[in-house]
Structures are given as structure tokens and as C-alpha cells.
Design an enzyme around this catalytic site. Structure first.
Site, PDB file in Angstrom:
ATOM      1  N   ILE A 103       5.298  -0.548   1.769  1.00  0.00           N
ATOM      2  CA  ILE A 103       5.926  -1.815   0.923  1.00  0.00           C
ATOM      3  C   ILE A 103       6.095  -1.429  -0.411  1.00  0.00           C
ATOM      4  CG2 ILE A 103       4.614  -3.397   2.403  1.00  0.00           C
ATOM      5  CD1 ILE A 103       2.389  -3.463   0.398  1.00  0.00           C
ATOM      6  N   GLY A 122       5.381   4.660  -5.528  1.00  0.00           N
ATOM      7  CA  GLY A 122       5.217   4.984  -7.024  1.00  0.00           C
ATOM      8  C   GLY A 122       5.286   6.452  -7.271  1.00  0.00           C
ATOM      9  N   ASP A 154      -2.298   1.186 -18.896  1.00  0.00           N
ATOM     10  CA  ASP A 154      -0.756   1.160 -18.433  1.00  0.00           C
ATOM     11  C   ASP A 154      -0.255  -0.257 -18.154  1.00  0.00           C
ATOM     12  OD1 ASP A 154       1.733   2.244 -17.812  1.00  0.00           O
ATOM     13  OD2 ASP A 154       1.091   2.912 -15.634  1.00  0.00           O
ATOM     14  N   SER A 201       1.513   7.568  -5.910  1.00  0.00           N
ATOM     15  CA  SER A 201       0.900   7.023  -4.609  1.00  0.00           C
ATOM     16  C   SER A 201       2.200   5.987  -3.792  1.00  0.00           C
ATOM     17  CB  SER A 201      -0.203   5.877  -4.932  1.00  0.00           C
ATOM     18  OG  SER A 201       0.211   4.651  -5.609  1.00  0.00           O
ATOM     19  N   VAL A 202       1.879   5.876  -2.469  1.00  0.00           N
ATOM     20  CA  VAL A 202       2.449   5.238  -1.533  1.00  0.00           C
ATOM     21  C   VAL A 202       1.778   4.065  -0.879  1.00  0.00           C
ATOM     22  CG1 VAL A 202       4.027   5.288   0.646  1.00  0.00           C
ATOM     23  CG2 VAL A 202       3.730   7.148  -1.000  1.00  0.00           C
ATOM     24  N   LYS A 244      -3.582   1.953  -0.096  1.00  0.00           N
ATOM     25  CA  LYS A 244      -2.841   2.742  -1.192  1.00  0.00           C
ATOM     26  C   LYS A 244      -3.113   4.210  -0.916  1.00  0.00           C
ATOM     27  CE  LYS A 244      -2.285   3.083  -6.118  1.00  0.00           C
ATOM     28  NZ  LYS A 244      -2.679   2.363  -7.456  1.00  0.00           N
TER      29      LYS A 244
END
Length: 483
Positions: A227, A230, A372, A233-234, A256
Site C-alpha cells: 500500500i 518509502g 520528521d 520501508s515498504v 511495515k
């Protein structure tokens, strides 16, 4: 029928018996079988049996030639040789062959394959007088180099240089050999990287095994797909399975998977190496463990936020670098980011005050700085803002904690001011409101200089007393802003 031994050994009798068997098995092609079997002028290709026998004969010829090439390659110039004679095919019908042609059954030599160059004797030269040829002869060396190319890796295509009588100089051969070795090593590195690293929307075999175990244990019912992707991560979507005694599995989960490639982490170690919770375990010499610590860091930060009541994903379980959380969204559709959602002025004002309140809670109750925070890491779901991606969050006593907080305040202030929220504070006012400090600098340069001075003061305190203690606390709790 009785017959003599000479008749039994007769080749004519063997052919007649063979024809009788074929006629009994294939009566429709008897007329074809009575004539010559295969000749250059009389070949009946209307019969399937005839075509099959011709194709089989051609296949057998190629098979035997391949066996001879293998024999020659294995034996070389060795005095002891092996033979594949027992594995060769038999061609009972070959009327085209003549005495002048090569007998394919009795020879191991391939007439269409060029001979390898002969080796130079031990004395180092051949010939006499003016016709002497040494082992350093250009033509001899060139042919030897061409033959040695066959020893390259199988995936390195060298072609039939021997058949073309190709002569390679030593310089060219050495360059080709070095290139072949380089390509072999590069191929091995690429294969290893593919097997041991997560790629875009994909996972390595070890990570896949971890996810399979989660499904097999009943914790997850099924994993539907990716979905989000980044830099670090996936994220995959999954449906929750059966709840256990100590764990409540949400109906929809987000998995994650932190990427095990190290390219994205080379500049992010500053978030973890100075965090006192992980400082003793940090090691630049073992970057794989840093990635696991990164996932563990996010789990601890999410747990703090959840205990403080801040809207965030609920942690389910952590397995190495795979973190399972509750899914923010519905029916496999993730909640939109704050930058992508279109809100009314009232909802945007409500979102601003909620973000301001969450930043204060994060700082005072959770003792964390997001580090962040922006519209990219805030989701809008069920009429409120949810915070995600807190793996890089640090404590305010971090050597760069206040710098990270000021950067978060700048991102939040700029976003809501562009969105048209009139009540939005600027970055310096927002920083004082969140931290409870009273920095009264007129410009941003002096403001950041005071922040760095406070961080330096705290770092000196750590070196002198050996523990973290916030020496830049304000006079009291920061004011709580409410709509």
C-alpha cells in the site's frame, strides 16, 4: 524355421526381419517400405513414419556429435581417456553414406570442428634452421590464447574463435580475461544483493519467511499487497487473524518492512547513535543490527504515544525488522495524507489545533520530538489527525533534539499558513508554545543560535554528570492551546 549360423549372422536376414516387423506394425506404409529406405533421389515424405525416422536419424547424428565433443573436451591431451561409446545412438539405415565419407559410428573426431593448436615441446621450439618456431611466436601465442578462452565462465560468450583461426594477442586476451572475471564477480554480487535485500514493493526470502510464519501461526489471516513505499520501508496491508490471550489483533493490519538495503540509512544514524536508549548497542560495524534497532525504536516510540492517548497506529508485534501495526484506513484503502486531503476552513482549523496539542503532548508527556513532522507524516481519518512514521523520533535531551523540534515547527507552521489558517503561529512562536521555553530572539539566525547554545549546555552536563537531564526546562508547563 531352422537356419544355419551363417544365415543368422547375415545382415540381409536382419533387414528382412526388421521389415516384417514394421509391416506388421504399420500395414498402411508397406508399399513405401518395400523400396529403398532412404536415398537422395527416392524419399517419400508423404509417410509420417518415414519423416519420423529421418528426423530421428538427424537427431541421433547431432547427439553423437555432441558426445564426441564432450569426450574431446574432457580427455584433452591426457593419456587416459574416457568414452561415451555405450551412450551413442545406432543408425541401421544410412544408404547415403559412402566409403569416402566419415564413418560416424567408428570415429570420435568431429570433422567440422577445428583442431586446437598443438603444444610446443619442452625444448621450447619446433623446426630447424630458418624454419624454427619458438613458443613466443606471435601466431602460435595468438592461437593458444584463442583456445584458452574456452576456460572462461559459461555465461561469457566467446564464440567459435578456433574455427575462424582467430589469433588474440596477449594484451587483448588479458583484457578479456579480466573482464570475464569482473563480470562473474559482478553477477555474484547482484544475485546476493537481490537475495538478501528488500526491493521496491518486494521482500527478500528471509523477510518473506517471517511474513509466512505470521500467517501460518494464525496471527494474520492473509496479506493482500503493498500500500505504500518509502525511503526506508515498504508497507503491506493484511487482515488480522485470531486474537491470543495477551494480544488483540485488529481486523486490518499494516506490516511495515524496513528495507535491508543500507543506502537509505547512511545519513540517518544521527537519530539513533546519540539516543541514550540505544547508544550502547549502536555499532557502525554492523549495519544490519542498526536496521533492527530502527524498527525497535519505532515500536517503543509508538508505545509511548499510545499510552499518552495520541492518535497513532497500535503496535501488534515486532519480528526483527518487520513491524505489525493497526491499519489506519478502511477496506484496504489507507487514510489520505494531510497534504492530499481537501478540508473546509473549519476542519483545517480543527486539524491545526489538534496538531499543536499533539506536539505538546509528544514533548511533555511522551518526552519525544517527532524529528520528521510534516503534512506527509500526518493522516486524516475519522475526522482527526493521526501521526505515523516515528522511527526517527528522539528525546528532547538528544544533542540535536531542539534543532529537530524547530524544523518540525517550521514545517507545520508553513503548511497551515499556506492552508489559510489565520490562527497559525509562526515557527518561533510555535517552538516556544510546544517546548515551554521563552527564547526572545528577533530573527531566525539568533533564534537557532540560542537553541544550539542550550543543546551545548545540555551536552556538557551529560559529559560532567554521565546522565541525561534537561537543563533547558522552562519556568512551567507550556500553555495548552484549545480551539
Amino acid at each position: 524355421m531352422s537356419c544355419s549360423l551363417a544365415d543368422v549372422m547375415s545382415e540381409q536376414l536382419a533387414k528382412e526381419l526388421q521389415l516384417e516387423e514394421e509391416n506388421a506394425a504399420f500395414p498402411e506404409v508397406v508399399a513405401v517400405a518395400e523400396g529403398p529406405f532412404i536415398t537422395g533421389e527416392n524419399v517419400d515424405t508423404s509417410s509420417d513414419l518415414m519423416l519420423a525416422q529421418m528426423l530421428q536419424m538427424e537427431f541421433d547424428r547431432e547427439y553423437d556429435a555432441q558426445l564426441r565433443r564432450e569426450e574431446k573436451k574432457i580427455n584433452g591431451d591426457s593419456k587416459v581417456s574416457i568414452s561415451f561409446e555405450n551412450y551413442r545412438k545406432v543408425h541401421p539405415y544410412d544408404s547415403d553414406s559412402s566409403e569416402d565419407e566419415v564413418d560416424w559410428q567408428d570415429t570420435r573426431h568431429d570433422p567440422y570442428r577445428a583442431d586446437k593448436p598443438t603444444t610446443t615441446p619442452r625444448k621450447g621450439f619446433i623446426g630447424k634452421g630458418k624454419d624454427i618456431t619458438t613458443k613466443h611466436d606471435e601466431v602460435v601465442c595468438g592461437r593458444k590464447n584463442t583456445a584458452r578462452m574456452e576456460n572462461f565462465a559459461p555465461e561469457f560468450q566467446v564464440g567459435d574463435g578456433i574455427g575462424m583461426d582467430l589469433k588474440l594477442s596477449n594484451q587483448v586476451f588479458n583484457a578479456l580475461k579480466q573482464h570475464a572475471y569482473s563480470e562473474e564477480r559482478r553477477s555474484a554480487r547482484l544475485h546476493e544483493k537481490k537475495e538478501h535485500s528488500t526491493a521496491e514493493k518486494a521482500v527478500d526470502p528471509k523477510t518473506r519467511l517471517l511474513m509466512y510464519k505470521m500467517v501460518n501461526s494464525g496471527m494474520l489471516e492473509t496479506i493482500t499487497g503493498c500500500i505504500s513505499t518509502g525511503k526506508e520501508s515498504v508497507v503491506f496491508h493484511a487482515y488480522g487473524g485470531n486474537a491470543t490471550e495477551d494480544k488483540v489483533i485488529p481486523p486490518e493490519c499494516a506490516i511495515k518492512v524496513f528495507k535491508t538495503t543500507l543506502n537509505e540509512f547512511k545519513n540517518r544514524d544521527k537519530y539513533i547513535k546519540d539516543d541514550y536508549r540505544f547508544k550502547d548497542r549502536f555499532s557502525k560495524l554492523n549495519p544490519r543490527k542498526i536496521i533492527r534497532m530502527w524498527a525497535e525504536k519505532e515500536m517503543h516510540n509508538l508505545t509511548r504515544m499510545q499510552n499518552a492517548g495520541i492518535p497513532c497506529p497500535q503496535v501488534v508485534i515486532l519480528k526483527k525488522h518487520v513491524l505489525v501495526m493497526s491499519f489506519i484506513g478502511q477496506d484496504q484503502v489507507p487514510a489520505p495524507k494531510l497534504k492530499d486531503v481537501t478540508l473546509s476552513s473549519e476542519d483545517m482549523k480543527k486539524a491545526y489545533y489538534q496538531v499543536l496539542n499533539m506536539m505538546q503532548q509528544l514533548y511533555k508527556e511522551c518526552n519525544l520530538v517527532h524529528a520528521d513532522l510534516s503534512e506527509y507524516n500526518m493522516l486524516w481519518h475519522d475526522g482527526k489527525v493521526w501521526l505515523i512514521d516515528v522511527s526517527q523520533s528522539v528525546e528532547p535531551t538528544h544533542p540535536h533534539g531542539l534543532e529537530f523540534l524547530f524544523r518540525d515547527c517550521r514545517n507545520v507552521a508553513q503548511f497551515f499558513q499556506k492552508a489559510g489558517v489565520a490562527e497559525a503561529l509562526n515557527e518561533r512562536e510555535l517552538f516556544n508554545a510546544v517546548s515551554g521555553l521563552n527564547i526572545t530572539a528577533d530573527n531566525e539566525v539568533d533564534f537557532q543560535a540560542e537553541i544550539e547554545a542550550l543543546e551545548k549546555m545540555n551536552e556538557d552536563h551529560v559529559q560532567n554528570h554521565g546522565k541525561k537531564l534537561s537543563v533547558f526546562s522552562g519556568d512551567g508547563d507550556p500553555p495548552i492551546y484549545d480551539e
